[in-house]
Write an enzyme that holds these catalytic residues in place. Structure first.
Site: not given
Ligand code: DHK
Length: 148
Positions: A13-14, A21, A26, A77, A80, A83, A90, A101, A103, A105, A110, A114
């Site tokens: 998400p996001n 963003r 990011y 990735n 959110a 976490h 699963d 995996e 990320h 950031s 942070r 996280r």
């Molecule tokens: C991206 C997100 O949207 C956060 O919720 C994670 C992750 C970190 C990233 O660093 O790509 O905590």
């Protein structure tokens, strides 16, 4: 390597908002930029890439389940859902494909929430804090794993 030679890149998400963003966290690369980078890194090693992004947990579970039989490995990735999501974790365990995996950031620098990942126990490697290059490292590592 099987005949498919495909990798699945899963974005949570996001991450559709990458580029605009919170660029201080990011960066300014867009999701398309990241997918292009993954495609280029994969192509150098003879792999093709399918990429999926969703803001919905169940869609991510569906995409991971569908990877069984279509992909040899997964770069994810979970954003959110890293976490929070037992369901995503699963699904990764269920398909049993090698997982890296990523990320953007450094999640360890942070907020404390996280620092925990439900996904990491199912990952061969975890890359955090390298920005878009982390995806390239992930593809390189995953393809090396698959070829060894
Ligand atoms: C991206 C997100 O949207 C956060 O919720 C994670 C992750 C970190 C990233 O660093 O790509 O905590």
């Amino acid at each position: 390597m099987t005949e498919t030679s495909r990798l699945l890149i899963v974005h949570g998400p996001n991450l559709n908002l990458l580029g605009t963003r919170e660029p201080g966290i990011y960066g300014t690369a867009t999701l398309d930029d990241v997918n292009d980078l993954c495609r280029a890194a994969a192509a150098q090693r003879g792999f093709e890439v399918d990429a999926v992004q969703s803001n919905h947990e169940g869609d991510l579970v569906d995409a991971i389940q569908a990877a069984r039989g279509t992909a040899e490995g997964i770069v994810i990735n979970p954003a959110a859902y890293t976490h929070t999501s037992v369901a995503v974790a699963d699904a990764l365990a269920a398909v049993g494909l090698p997982v890296v995996e990523v990320h953007m950031s450094n999640v360890h620098a942070r907020e404390p929430f996280r620092r925990h990942s439900y996904v990491s126990p199912h990952a061969a490697a975890v890359i955090a804090g390298a920005g878009p290059s982390g995806y390239r490292f992930a593809v390189e590592h995953l393809t090396a794993l698959l070829r060894d």
